[in-house]
Design a protein around this motif. Structure first.
Motif, short mmCIF file in Angstrom:
data_model
loop_
_atom_site.label_atom_id
_atom_site.label_comp_id
_atom_site.label_asym_id
_atom_site.label_seq_id
_atom_site.Cartn_x
_atom_site.Cartn_y
_atom_site.Cartn_z
N LEU A 7 51.15 -47.36 -29.64
CA LEU A 7 52.59 -47.45 -29.91
C LEU A 7 53.26 -48.59 -29.15
CD1 LEU A 7 53.41 -43.65 -29.97
CD2 LEU A 7 53.47 -45.21 -31.92
N LYS A 8 52.69 -48.97 -28.02
CA LYS A 8 53.28 -50.06 -27.23
C LYS A 8 53.22 -51.41 -27.95
CE LYS A 8 52.56 -48.03 -22.64
NZ LYS A 8 53.95 -47.63 -22.48
N ILE A 9 52.38 -51.54 -28.99
CA ILE A 9 52.34 -52.80 -29.74
C ILE A 9 52.91 -52.64 -31.16
CG2 ILE A 9 50.34 -53.59 -28.39
CD1 ILE A 9 48.76 -53.36 -31.11
N LEU A 170 40.41 -62.88 -40.42
CA LEU A 170 40.47 -64.29 -40.77
C LEU A 170 41.55 -65.01 -39.97
CD1 LEU A 170 40.19 -65.94 -44.20
CD2 LEU A 170 42.27 -66.34 -42.90
N MET A 171 42.72 -64.41 -39.87
CA MET A 171 43.82 -65.03 -39.13
C MET A 171 43.48 -65.16 -37.65
SD MET A 171 46.76 -63.00 -41.26
CE MET A 171 48.18 -63.35 -40.26
N HIS A 172 42.93 -64.10 -37.10
CA HIS A 172 42.54 -64.15 -35.69
C HIS A 172 41.53 -65.25 -35.41
CE1 HIS A 172 39.99 -62.83 -32.23
NE2 HIS A 172 41.17 -62.68 -31.69
N VAL A 181 48.53 -62.36 -33.61
CA VAL A 181 48.50 -61.88 -35.00
C VAL A 181 49.24 -60.55 -35.10
CG1 VAL A 181 47.03 -61.13 -36.90
CG2 VAL A 181 46.31 -63.04 -35.45
N LYS A 182 50.13 -60.46 -36.09
CA LYS A 182 50.79 -59.18 -36.39
C LYS A 182 50.35 -58.71 -37.77
CE LYS A 182 55.27 -56.94 -37.19
NZ LYS A 182 56.74 -57.03 -37.07
N ALA A 183 49.86 -57.48 -37.81
CA ALA A 183 49.51 -56.84 -39.08
C ALA A 183 50.66 -55.94 -39.49
CB ALA A 183 48.24 -56.02 -38.92
N ALA A 201 44.51 -57.88 -34.09
CA ALA A 201 45.96 -57.72 -34.20
C ALA A 201 46.55 -57.41 -32.83
CB ALA A 201 46.29 -56.60 -35.17
N ASP A 202 47.57 -58.18 -32.46
CA ASP A 202 48.26 -57.99 -31.20
C ASP A 202 49.55 -57.20 -31.37
OD1 ASP A 202 46.66 -59.98 -29.41
OD2 ASP A 202 47.16 -61.13 -31.20
#
Length: 222
Positions: A7-9, A170-172, A181-183, A201-202
């Protein structure tokens, strides 16, 4: 990994056209309670939301949303207005038509101008992966890196599909150093969330994870 770490991200998100202030307040209260990374809400509510949370929760909003084809000047104005109103983070949509026309310099310059308008606040660049070829996704990783934005983001959640595991990986693999990266879009379980995180994903854009927690707290379980 426990749920609180996930949840923190999370950008706890409500962007539906019918969202009322009462709906927004619920998102803000839940974001504070569950210590999410931010609440992502429509720009019209940013000032009221920032005053309401009193610094307890970062406020994120969207620019050129959801289609991305506003003029650059319009997007820059939207961004400056949002920052003045108290936004801590900006999620912008690229001009997808320009990308497909191979107007790469124009796409990059727009991101750069919006990033400058953010005045040191976080910028996430939505590329709407479901509408792009693999080549275009990789090109956008390069452009976002060169333009200096902090994040590249998969999706608005308003198009034909949301984030996929393949796109996040792929993005990472193709963004430059320092770009995260945000999903977003379609993340419906903590298992999904952890898989996205394992692939790079960050940040996660979703409202469903907090809803799961609320149901759990109310005795409904997962």
């Amino acid at each position: 990994m426990n749920t609180s770490e996930v949840l923190k991200i999370v950008d706890h998100t409500l962007l539906t056209q019918t969202a009322t202030w009462e709906d927004i307040k619920t998102i803000l209260d839940d974001g504070i309670k569950y210590e999410t990374a931010s609440a992502c809400i429509p720009a019209a509510y940013v000032k009221q939301a920032a005053e309401y949370v009193e610094g307890k929760l970062p406020i994120c909003t969207v620019i050129g949303f959801p289609n991305g084809y506003s003029t650059t000047a319009t997007k820059v104005f939207e961004t400056k207005d949002a920052i003045v109103n108290g936004a801590s983070e900006i999620d912008m949509v690229i001009n997808i038509g320009f990308l497909k026309d191979k107007k790469y310099d124009e796409v990059e310059e727009e991101i750069r101008q919006i990033h400058e308008a953010c005045d040191g606040k976080i910028l996430k660049v939505i590329i709407e992966t479901c509408l792009l070829t693999e080549e275009e996704k990789i090109k956008m990783c390069e452009i976002v890196t060169k333009a200096g934005a902090e994040f590249i983001k998969t999706s608005t959640g308003f198009s034909t599909a949301g984030a996929t595991f393949e796109d996040v990986k792929l993005m990472h693999d193709h963004v430059g150093e320092g770009v995260k990266v945000k999903a977003a879009g379609g993340i419906s379980s903590f298992d999904d969330a952890e898989k996205f995180m394992s692939l790079g994903a960050d940040r996660l854009g979703t409202s469903r994870l907090v809803k799961i927690m609320k149901n759990t707290d109310n005795g409904a379980g997962y």
